[in-house]
Design a protein around this motif. Structure first.
Motif, PDB file in Angstrom:
ATOM      1  N   ASN A 160      60.357  87.614  81.926  1.00  0.00           N
ATOM      2  CA  ASN A 160      60.600  86.225  81.562  1.00  0.00           C
ATOM      3  C   ASN A 160      61.998  86.096  80.985  1.00  0.00           C
ATOM      4  O   ASN A 160      62.571  87.059  80.471  1.00  0.00           O
ATOM      5  CB  ASN A 160      59.541  85.711  80.588  1.00  0.00           C
ATOM      6  CG  ASN A 160      59.673  86.265  79.192  1.00  0.00           C
ATOM      7  OD1 ASN A 160      60.372  85.695  78.353  1.00  0.00           O
ATOM      8  ND2 ASN A 160      59.016  87.396  78.912  1.00  0.00           N
ATOM      9  N   ALA A 161      62.555  84.897  81.078  1.00  0.00           N
ATOM     10  CA  ALA A 161      63.969  84.683  80.775  1.00  0.00           C
ATOM     11  C   ALA A 161      64.286  84.641  79.285  1.00  0.00           C
ATOM     12  O   ALA A 161      65.420  84.348  78.909  1.00  0.00           O
ATOM     13  CB  ALA A 161      64.448  83.392  81.442  1.00  0.00           C
ATOM     14  N   ARG A 162      63.290  84.929  78.435  1.00  0.00           N
ATOM     15  CA  ARG A 162      63.541  85.045  77.000  1.00  0.00           C
ATOM     16  C   ARG A 162      62.855  86.304  76.495  1.00  0.00           C
ATOM     17  O   ARG A 162      61.930  86.260  75.696  1.00  0.00           O
ATOM     18  CB  ARG A 162      63.031  83.798  76.251  1.00  0.00           C
ATOM     19  CG  ARG A 162      63.814  82.535  76.502  1.00  0.00           C
ATOM     20  CD  ARG A 162      65.231  82.605  75.937  1.00  0.00           C
ATOM     21  NE  ARG A 162      65.946  81.342  76.112  1.00  0.00           N
ATOM     22  CZ  ARG A 162      66.664  81.023  77.181  1.00  0.00           C
ATOM     23  NH1 ARG A 162      66.734  81.876  78.192  1.00  0.00           N
ATOM     24  NH2 ARG A 162      67.291  79.873  77.268  1.00  0.00           N
ATOM     25  N   TYR A 176      76.639  85.721  85.499  1.00  0.00           N
ATOM     26  CA  TYR A 176      76.719  87.178  85.453  1.00  0.00           C
ATOM     27  C   TYR A 176      77.641  87.631  84.316  1.00  0.00           C
ATOM     28  O   TYR A 176      78.029  88.792  84.251  1.00  0.00           O
ATOM     29  CB  TYR A 176      77.229  87.715  86.796  1.00  0.00           C
ATOM     30  CG  TYR A 176      76.465  87.151  87.975  1.00  0.00           C
ATOM     31  CD1 TYR A 176      75.224  87.658  88.334  1.00  0.00           C
ATOM     32  CD2 TYR A 176      76.961  86.067  88.709  1.00  0.00           C
ATOM     33  CE1 TYR A 176      74.501  87.127  89.388  1.00  0.00           C
ATOM     34  CE2 TYR A 176      76.247  85.530  89.767  1.00  0.00           C
ATOM     35  CZ  TYR A 176      75.020  86.052  90.111  1.00  0.00           C
ATOM     36  OH  TYR A 176      74.301  85.521  91.150  1.00  0.00           O
ATOM     37  N   LEU A 177      77.975  86.704  83.423  1.00  0.00           N
ATOM     38  CA  LEU A 177      78.914  87.003  82.347  1.00  0.00           C
ATOM     39  C   LEU A 177      78.336  88.025  81.379  1.00  0.00           C
ATOM     40  O   LEU A 177      78.970  89.022  81.042  1.00  0.00           O
ATOM     41  CB  LEU A 177      79.281  85.709  81.609  1.00  0.00           C
ATOM     42  CG  LEU A 177      80.311  85.831  80.490  1.00  0.00           C
ATOM     43  CD1 LEU A 177      81.663  86.271  81.038  1.00  0.00           C
ATOM     44  CD2 LEU A 177      80.459  84.493  79.742  1.00  0.00           C
ATOM     45  N   SER A 178      77.122  87.799  80.912  1.00  0.00           N
ATOM     46  CA  SER A 178      76.508  88.714  79.952  1.00  0.00           C
ATOM     47  C   SER A 178      76.265  90.086  80.578  1.00  0.00           C
ATOM     48  O   SER A 178      76.479  91.120  79.937  1.00  0.00           O
ATOM     49  CB  SER A 178      75.187  88.130  79.449  1.00  0.00           C
ATOM     50  OG  SER A 178      74.554  88.991  78.543  1.00  0.00           O
ATOM     51  N   ALA A 179      75.850  90.107  81.841  1.00  0.00           N
ATOM     52  CA  ALA A 179      75.625  91.380  82.521  1.00  0.00           C
ATOM     53  C   ALA A 179      76.918  92.159  82.656  1.00  0.00           C
ATOM     54  O   ALA A 179      76.966  93.371  82.417  1.00  0.00           O
ATOM     55  CB  ALA A 179      75.011  91.134  83.899  1.00  0.00           C
ATOM     56  N   THR A 180      77.996  91.467  83.023  1.00  0.00           N
ATOM     57  CA  THR A 180      79.267  92.133  83.262  1.00  0.00           C
ATOM     58  C   THR A 180      79.906  92.606  81.962  1.00  0.00           C
ATOM     59  O   THR A 180      80.477  93.700  81.894  1.00  0.00           O
ATOM     60  CB  THR A 180      80.228  91.186  84.002  1.00  0.00           C
ATOM     61  OG1 THR A 180      79.630  90.809  85.251  1.00  0.00           O
ATOM     62  CG2 THR A 180      81.561  91.851  84.276  1.00  0.00           C
ATOM     63  N   MET A 181      79.792  91.802  80.906  1.00  0.00           N
ATOM     64  CA  MET A 181      80.471  92.132  79.660  1.00  0.00           C
ATOM     65  C   MET A 181      79.673  93.089  78.777  1.00  0.00           C
ATOM     66  O   MET A 181      80.244  93.738  77.900  1.00  0.00           O
ATOM     67  CB  MET A 181      80.788  90.852  78.880  1.00  0.00           C
ATOM     68  CG  MET A 181      81.753  89.930  79.596  1.00  0.00           C
ATOM     69  SD  MET A 181      82.225  88.484  78.618  1.00  0.00           S
ATOM     70  CE  MET A 181      83.351  89.211  77.424  1.00  0.00           C
ATOM     71  N   LEU A 211      67.803  88.738  79.308  1.00  0.00           N
ATOM     72  CA  LEU A 211      68.413  89.311  78.100  1.00  0.00           C
ATOM     73  C   LEU A 211      69.841  88.820  77.890  1.00  0.00           C
ATOM     74  O   LEU A 211      70.704  89.577  77.425  1.00  0.00           O
ATOM     75  CB  LEU A 211      68.393  90.848  78.170  1.00  0.00           C
ATOM     76  CG  LEU A 211      67.041  91.511  77.882  1.00  0.00           C
ATOM     77  CD1 LEU A 211      67.126  93.011  78.114  1.00  0.00           C
ATOM     78  CD2 LEU A 211      66.581  91.219  76.461  1.00  0.00           C
ATOM     79  N   CYS A 212      70.121  87.585  78.198  1.00  0.00           N
ATOM     80  CA  CYS A 212      71.470  87.050  78.017  1.00  0.00           C
ATOM     81  C   CYS A 212      71.899  87.165  76.553  1.00  0.00           C
ATOM     82  O   CYS A 212      71.180  86.771  75.635  1.00  0.00           O
ATOM     83  CB  CYS A 212      71.521  85.596  78.444  1.00  0.00           C
ATOM     84  SG  CYS A 212      73.140  84.837  78.211  1.00  0.00           S
ATOM     85  N   GLY A 231      73.864  99.756  85.924  1.00  0.00           N
ATOM     86  CA  GLY A 231      72.807  98.760  86.025  1.00  0.00           C
ATOM     87  C   GLY A 231      72.805  97.773  84.870  1.00  0.00           C
ATOM     88  O   GLY A 231      73.742  97.711  84.076  1.00  0.00           O
ATOM     89  N   VAL A 232      71.739  96.998  84.782  1.00  0.00           N
ATOM     90  CA  VAL A 232      71.610  95.980  83.735  1.00  0.00           C
ATOM     91  C   VAL A 232      70.271  96.135  83.033  1.00  0.00           C
ATOM     92  O   VAL A 232      69.318  96.702  83.581  1.00  0.00           O
ATOM     93  CB  VAL A 232      71.713  94.554  84.316  1.00  0.00           C
ATOM     94  CG1 VAL A 232      73.086  94.313  84.915  1.00  0.00           C
ATOM     95  CG2 VAL A 232      70.621  94.304  85.365  1.00  0.00           C
ATOM     96  N   LEU A 233      70.213  95.639  81.814  1.00  0.00           N
ATOM     97  CA  LEU A 233      68.945  95.597  81.088  1.00  0.00           C
ATOM     98  C   LEU A 233      68.165  94.354  81.496  1.00  0.00           C
ATOM     99  O   LEU A 233      68.747  93.368  81.940  1.00  0.00           O
ATOM    100  CB  LEU A 233      69.218  95.560  79.584  1.00  0.00           C
ATOM    101  CG  LEU A 233      69.905  96.807  79.014  1.00  0.00           C
ATOM    102  CD1 LEU A 233      70.214  96.587  77.541  1.00  0.00           C
ATOM    103  CD2 LEU A 233      69.034  98.033  79.194  1.00  0.00           C
TER     104      LEU A 233
END
Length: 710
Positions: free
Chosen positions: A36-38, A181-186, A195-196, A708-710
């Protein structure tokens, strides 16, 4: 039954859920597990979810479960488990982003309501009609739409039965949902995975610090007072953002929305709602079509200070339990027989009556030795329903004269009847689930096509001015070119004459100008375009309507083989997989087979980090004349270019992805080179480097394919 406007409240915890229900929510949405997105919210265990659903259903409130993140192939079995759990517990609807997950729900739980999340980034009438065709019963409108655009979508989908839902109050992201994709990239924390880290709320400033040093931070949305007008426009459900917020916030927002639905105006409450949480105040700029500087704001010390004194007052909105569902009792007591009680309840959604009957077993009605039990005393005991979610609206009593009825027996009878009614309501909400059909989808989606020969690389240009000269094109005829829709027709003619394969890109930023895009696509077909490069479900539909084969961009967020199979079924012949996958996850996906013309990966370019309808604060449309790419600078002095994309803007990565010399890129995939700010000469040099497999001499990134990403 006819339905009025629905107030849909966030529930990040059981306390917030109770606050929402007590203050008049018609439905709540919540998360359970990891999909879920939160994911940073409290969320619910399976036991807590069962408790929450029972609490809501006996009070006539629906429960929507968020399953609105991308799911990898390795996680699909866990997603199936969660869908099965949702069906068995009686969840009313699933909110979904991933087309693969949607396919599993349709197959295994066809009676489950399927809601399309804003994370699907659908923004046009064509896209919303596609959602209806995909089996979605409801779709959440993007926050960036104007009132007129909402009307247009409603008119275009009125014959489909698709319900429309929209956010009416709460946080307002700068980026289009599902396209960030800002949070994933940074920092490796993906917004598409729940998990933004909200890096957009940090310092980003246009050159010279014009206007603001928080160029990507919008004020919170508030359009509560527009609910009646929006309902008339065809919006059914009004959603409050805030699964990370306190119960007091939820209580205030729900009460304000309930008042708007019921035609009540409470200026003091509206002021408290403004104060309890905001970022320099609130905005409804998108809805009114009034974009610009006034929409931007940050969370200031003054905002925090303003909230503190009113929290205790807002707690009073929900501290006492008053929300209950009417129930009628029919009680019978005959001499020498067990006491009998029937409890009847009517489903507030469908009008369907339900009833249960219980008796006192071995406890029999006896002749009174002293004072007989009166009807008044029986009714008094039966009406003691506090804490159950029910209220005795009618009590009918048939009582032989001169009987003695123990109070304990009456209380037990009432408790047993309401427990049986609660269980009946629970069973009624259960949805059938067929695990074998879910597993068949897993199998069928992976029974596709064997890997073929190494496919041709695809070169995407932002500007026709980046296209290399004829000599280079003829020397590299194995490359396939993607050009913008507004490319001069003379360029299309030259490519067609030289038999250079090319297609056109349909912009991601599609809002009110789809008529223009349709015309441009028709012209491109006439001048030799052989395919369309589509970024979202919207652009896919427009391309198909123009009669063009479709190649899918990485912004379609394909994260598993079922989603890829779904897009293939929708007409995407070649798909660029998500840039948030690891090489290992790509290998897993590829083991299920590939599409007939092959899958691909983004291997070069300043990947787009955000898609925004509002121009970043401090910039204006004139800054983008002649294909200019103004820049934003973050708190560390790193510069990020900004470019136009259709009716929107893209924030690009500060450094290009570069993998020409990498030996880790899986074989059998086409390579997508994504050119944005490069000159024609740089395009030629980079393509030659990719042909030769040489190391780049400039600063670059390896992307997310390893970590990868969380």
């Amino acid at each position: 039954m006819s339905r009025g406007p629905e107030v849909l409240a966030p529930a990040g915890s059981m306390d917030a859920l109770r606050a929402a229900v007590e203050c008049g929510a018609d439905a709540v949405y919540l998360g359970a597990g990891h999909f879920n997105a939160r994911r940073n919210a409290r969320n619910f265990t399976e036991e807590e979810l069962a408790e929450a659903i029972e609490y809501c259903h006996v009070r006539g409130v629906k429960v929507h479960l968020t399953l609105n993140t991308l799911v990898s192939d390795e996680e699909l079995p866990l997603a199936i488990d969660l869908i099965e759990s949702a069906c068995s517990l009686g969840v009313d609807a699933l909110i979904v982003q991933d087309l693969g997950v949607a396919a599993l729900v349709r197959a295994a739980a066809p009676e489950m309501e399927l809601h399309a999340s804003t994370q699907m980034a659908v923004m046009t009438p064509e896209g919303f009609r596609a959602l209806a065709d995909l089996g979605f019963t409801r779709a959440v409108l993007p926050r960036e739409l104007s009132y007129e655009e909402i009307l247009s979508i409603r008119e275009a989908t009125a014959d489909t039965g698709l319900e429309l839902e929209m956010f009416i109050h709460g946080a307002l992201c700068m980026c289009v949902s599902g396209q960030c994709y800002l949070s994933a990239t940074m920092g490796g924390r993906s917004g598409n995975r729940g998990l933004c880290a909200q890096p957009c709320r940090l310092r980003f400033a246009a050159e010279g610090g014009r206007r603001s040093d928080h160029a990507l931070s919008l004020r919170d949305l508030s359009a509560v007072e527009d609910i009646p007008e929006l309902y008339e426009a065809g919006v059914l459900s009004f959603k409050i953002e805030g699964r990370m917020k306190r119960p007091e916030y939820v209580a205030a927002a729900v009460t304000a929305c309930r008042n708007a639905v019921d035609g009540i105006r409470d200026d003091a409450l509206l002021r408290d709602l403004d104060a309890v949480f905001s970022r320099s105040g609130h905005t409804d700029g998108y809805l009114k079509g009034q974009l610009g500087h006034d929409m931007f704001g940050t969370r200031r010390k003054d905002d925090v200070v303003a909230a503190a004194p009113i929290l205790k007052d807002l707690e009073q909105l929900y501290v006492k339990e008053t929300r209950s569902t009417p129930v009628s009792f029919d009680f019978t007591a005959r001499l020498g027989a067990p006491l009998q009680l029937t409890a009847a309840w009517t489903d507030p959604e469908t009008g369907t009556p339900l009833s249960v009957s219980v008796d006192s077993g071995d406890v029999l009605a006896e002749a009174a030795q002293n004072a007989a039990t009166t009807e008044e005393k029986v009714e008094k005991q039966l009406r003691k329903t506090g804490g159950t979610g029910f209220a005795a609206e009618e009590v009918h009593i048939a009582l032989d004269p001169g009987l003695f009825l123990p109070v304990s027996a009456l209380n037990d009878l009432r408790r047993n009847a309401l427990a049986a009614l609660t269980e009946t309501i629970r069973k009624k909400a259960v949805r059938p689930f067929d695990r074998a059909r879910a597993e068949q989808v897993l199998k069928d989606a992976g029974s596709g096509h064997a890997k073929g020969a190494e496919p041709s690389d695809i070169i995407r240009l932002r500007s026709a001015g980046q296209l290399p000269g004829t000599a280079f094109l003829m020397e590299h005829q194995d490359l396939i070119w993607v050009l913008p829709l507004d490319t001069p027709l003379s360029t299309f003619k030259d490519l067609k004459a030289g038999q250079i394969p090319f297609g056109v890109e349909v912009p991601r930023g599609l809002y009110e100008n789809t008529d223009r895009v349709r015309t441009q696509l028709s012209t491109a077909v006439q001048y030799g375009a052989s395919f369309a490069f589509a970024a979202t479900l919207d652009s896919l539909e427009l391309a198909k309507n123009a009669g063009l084969p479709v190649l899918g961009s990485f912004t379609m967020n394909v994260f598993n083989h079922i989603a890829r199979s779904e897009y293939e079924r929708l007409g995407v012949s070649r798909m660029t997989l998500s840039q948030e996958l690891t090489f290992r996850q790509v290998d897993v996906l590829q083991r299920y087979g590939t599409s007939p013309q092959g899958d691909g990966l983004l291997v070069y370019g300043r990947s787009p980090l955000m898609l925004t309808r509002n121009c970043p604060d401090g910039l204006s449309p004139k800054d983008f004349a002649n294909d200019a790419a103004p820049e934003l600078t973050d708190r560390k002095g790193i510069r990020f270019p900004v470019v136009k994309n259709g009716d929107a803007y893209e924030l690009l990565n500060s450094r290009p992805l570069y993998l020409a010399d990498s030996r880790d890129v899986p074989r059998g995939l086409f390579r997508l080179c994504w050119f944005t700010t490069e000159t024609e000469e740089e395009v030629r040099d980079i393509l030659q480097a990719y042909k030769d497999g040489t190391h780049a001499g400039t600063e670059f990134t390896r992307g997310l394919y390893q970590k990868g990403v969380l």
